[in-house]
Design a protein around this motif. Structure first.
Motif, mmCIF file in Angstrom:
data_model
loop_
_atom_site.group_PDB
_atom_site.id
_atom_site.type_symbol
_atom_site.label_atom_id
_atom_site.label_comp_id
_atom_site.label_asym_id
_atom_site.label_seq_id
_atom_site.Cartn_x
_atom_site.Cartn_y
_atom_site.Cartn_z
ATOM 1 N N GLY A 102 1.426 -42.122 -6.301
ATOM 2 C CA GLY A 102 0.970 -41.136 -5.347
ATOM 3 C C GLY A 102 1.271 -39.720 -5.805
ATOM 4 N N HIS A 154 0.131 -44.602 -2.222
ATOM 5 C CA HIS A 154 0.863 -43.975 -1.114
ATOM 6 C C HIS A 154 -0.085 -43.128 -0.282
ATOM 7 C CE1 HIS A 154 4.082 -42.553 1.252
ATOM 8 N NE2 HIS A 154 5.030 -42.556 0.326
ATOM 9 N N LEU A 155 -0.408 -43.632 0.910
ATOM 10 C CA LEU A 155 -1.253 -42.919 1.866
ATOM 11 C C LEU A 155 -0.465 -42.583 3.126
ATOM 12 C CD1 LEU A 155 -4.522 -45.096 1.647
ATOM 13 C CD2 LEU A 155 -3.870 -43.127 0.239
ATOM 14 N N ALA A 200 -2.258 -37.498 0.120
ATOM 15 C CA ALA A 200 -3.381 -38.200 0.756
ATOM 16 C C ALA A 200 -3.188 -38.273 2.263
ATOM 17 C CB ALA A 200 -3.531 -39.591 0.155
ATOM 18 N N SER A 201 -1.956 -38.514 2.699
ATOM 19 C CA SER A 201 -1.653 -38.588 4.126
ATOM 20 C C SER A 201 -1.808 -37.230 4.793
ATOM 21 C CB SER A 201 -0.224 -39.113 4.310
ATOM 22 O OG SER A 201 0.197 -39.046 5.648
ATOM 23 N N ALA A 215 -8.489 -40.153 0.572
ATOM 24 C CA ALA A 215 -7.806 -41.446 0.454
ATOM 25 C C ALA A 215 -8.757 -42.534 -0.022
ATOM 26 C CB ALA A 215 -7.186 -41.832 1.801
ATOM 27 N N ARG A 216 -9.963 -42.523 0.490
ATOM 28 C CA ARG A 216 -10.939 -43.546 0.088
ATOM 29 C C ARG A 216 -11.374 -43.357 -1.364
ATOM 30 N NH1 ARG A 216 -15.373 -43.873 4.799
ATOM 31 N NH2 ARG A 216 -15.891 -45.855 3.753
ATOM 32 N N THR A 254 -8.584 -44.875 -3.524
ATOM 33 C CA THR A 254 -8.548 -46.339 -3.579
ATOM 34 C C THR A 254 -9.714 -46.893 -4.392
ATOM 35 O OG1 THR A 254 -9.724 -46.527 -1.454
ATOM 36 C CG2 THR A 254 -7.318 -46.531 -1.383
ATOM 37 N N ALA A 304 -2.161 -50.523 -0.331
ATOM 38 C CA ALA A 304 -2.024 -49.142 0.128
ATOM 39 C C ALA A 304 -1.018 -49.114 1.267
ATOM 40 C CB ALA A 304 -3.358 -48.569 0.583
ATOM 41 N N LEU A 319 -0.191 -47.062 4.523
ATOM 42 C CA LEU A 319 -0.936 -46.169 5.422
ATOM 43 C C LEU A 319 -0.112 -45.817 6.652
ATOM 44 C CD1 LEU A 319 -3.724 -44.848 6.199
ATOM 45 C CD2 LEU A 319 -4.208 -46.986 7.418
#
Length: 414
Positions: free
Chosen positions: A113, A176-177, A183-184, A209-210, A213, A228, A230
């Motif tokens: 991440g 890492h989301l 990404a978060s 995020a998409r 992945t 993942a 989330l």
């Protein structure tokens, strides 16, 4: 197919958490995963003998898979200047790490991440990135807004990291989301104030995020498992909550890039104790912080590092709602301490469980549960292992554990 406990009704059989299981293309000896806990045992972004021994102990202790945290995909994404970084020079150490874990019969995953606004700009010598300009109280500096070039570069960096993980023997990567890492933070309406295609609507905020992945899956194919992590709830007003986490989970499932989804909560940026529950060790946090952060913890720690009541399986209530909305395999995290809690997770429809603090206290806990299913965990959820992560993650209540010594950093694996 893994052995299952017979059912006495028409409902599906409940998996045996201690029996072998399949995670994507990977065979695990059981359904118990050592969750990612930042080890603070790498040096100059390289694997050390101490880091290898840290994970070898959990593998020898019986887990199905151990997770290496946190492996940054770009230099400015490190939350600690010594943090593992996916670059060519790290490959020999990564290979020795995976070989050591495999030698004990366990699988190994790498959490990949970008720290985003949680990254350490002073330690990294470069600005932190965020969806929008963001002031970081911990580092007393601003994170700059990520450009489209930054976004594309970081997506590609995740793919490169996953490819290198597969090449060096890792069985899985965990994207890492969560926790308001980069990404978060894009997912969070509190942090993401963009007006372009990566901001505004939830679908736009989930785009980054998409893209990550998809890039990771394209990079590794079916060579390794892809998970993942989330956030279900940032734990702050105006952050992401279940009403938005559920559709994000559904989109991730529709994209077909993940072998499993692990659910988490809290913000390392805005509310770090929200994930852990239990005591907030303010005195211990202040002791390891440099000034002026030390003074800030002493004066305002109770507002920033709040305590939350602990109970076993404390994320289950929220995770159950996402479980009902998707069909892909899921990992239950949070207060997994003993066999009855693991069995409850299996009965609720989760395929795997992830343990952290209980294993820091007792690395061989899984082996002892295998021998006696009534074995209790000795973890008291004091959370003093959290400030210990600044000097080498450990349970401070176990005799013989100590911070990094004077010779730390002299055992880099090359």
């Amino acid at each position: 197919m893994s052995p299952e406990t017979p059912s006495t009704s028409d409902s599906p059989a409940v998996p045996d958490v201690l029996a072998p299981a399949r995670l994507g293309p990977v065979n695990l000896r059981n359904r118990i995963i050592k969750a990612a806990t930042y080890e603070a045992l790498s040096y100059r972004s390289r694997v050390t003998e101490e880091l290898i021994e840290f994970h070898r102990r959990y593998a020898a202790g019986g887990v199905g898979m151990t997770t290496v945290a946190y492996c940054a995909v770009a230099p400015e994404g490190r939350t600690d200047r010594h943090q593992l970084l996916w670059e060519a020079g790290a490959a020999p150490g990564m290979r020795k790490l995976t070989e050591a874990v495999h030698g004990e019969g366990a699988a190994i995953s790498a959490q990949i991440g970008h720290g985003g606004p949680v990254a350490n700009p002073k330690g990294n010598g470069m600005p932190a990135l965020s969806p929008s300009r963001q002031f970081h109280l911990t580092t007393l500096s601003f994170a700059q807004e990520a450009t489209h070039d930054d976004i594309g570069r970081i997506v590609r960096a995740h793919a490169d990291a996953a490819r290198m993980a597969a090449d060096t023997g890792f069985d899985a990567v965990e994207i890492h989301l969560g926790h308001n890492y980069l990404a978060s933070s894009f997912l969070s309406p509190k942090i993401n104030h963009r007006t372009d295609g990566y901001g505004g609507s939830l679908k736009n905020r989930a785009r980054f995020a998409r893209e990550i992945t998809r890039a990771v899956r394209e990079a590794v194919g079916d060579r390794i498992a892809v998970l993942a992590k989330l956030n279900m709830d940032d734990g702050v007003p105006g952050g992401i909550w279940l009403d938005e986490a559920i559709p994000v989970a559904q989109w991730l499932e529709e994209d077909g890039c993940l072998d499993a989804l692990e659910l988490t909560a809290g913000s390392s940026l805005l509310n770090p104790m929200y994930l852990f529950k239990g005591d907030a060790p303010l005195k211990e946090f202040a002791a390891v912080m440099p000034q002026p952060v030390k003074l800030g913890v002493q004066l305002f720690g109770k507002q920033k590092l709040r305590s939350y009541p602990y109970r076993d399986a404390y994320l289950l209530e929220d995770a159950r709602q996402i479980r009902a909305a998707i069909k892909m395999p899921m990992v239950l995290l949070g207060g997994i301490t003993d066999k009855p809690v693991m069995d409850r997770a299996m009965a609720e429809g989760f395929e795997f469980v992830a343990m952290a603090r209980a294993l820091l206290r007792e690395p061989d806990l899984v082996n002892r549960i295998q021998q006696d299913e009534a074995t209790p965990s000795l973890c008291i959820h004091c959370n003093k292992c959290m400030p210990a992560s600044f000097t080498g993650t450990r349970c401070v209540l176990v005799e013989g554990t100590s911070p990094r010594g004077d010779h730390w950093g002299q055992t880099v694996v090359s």
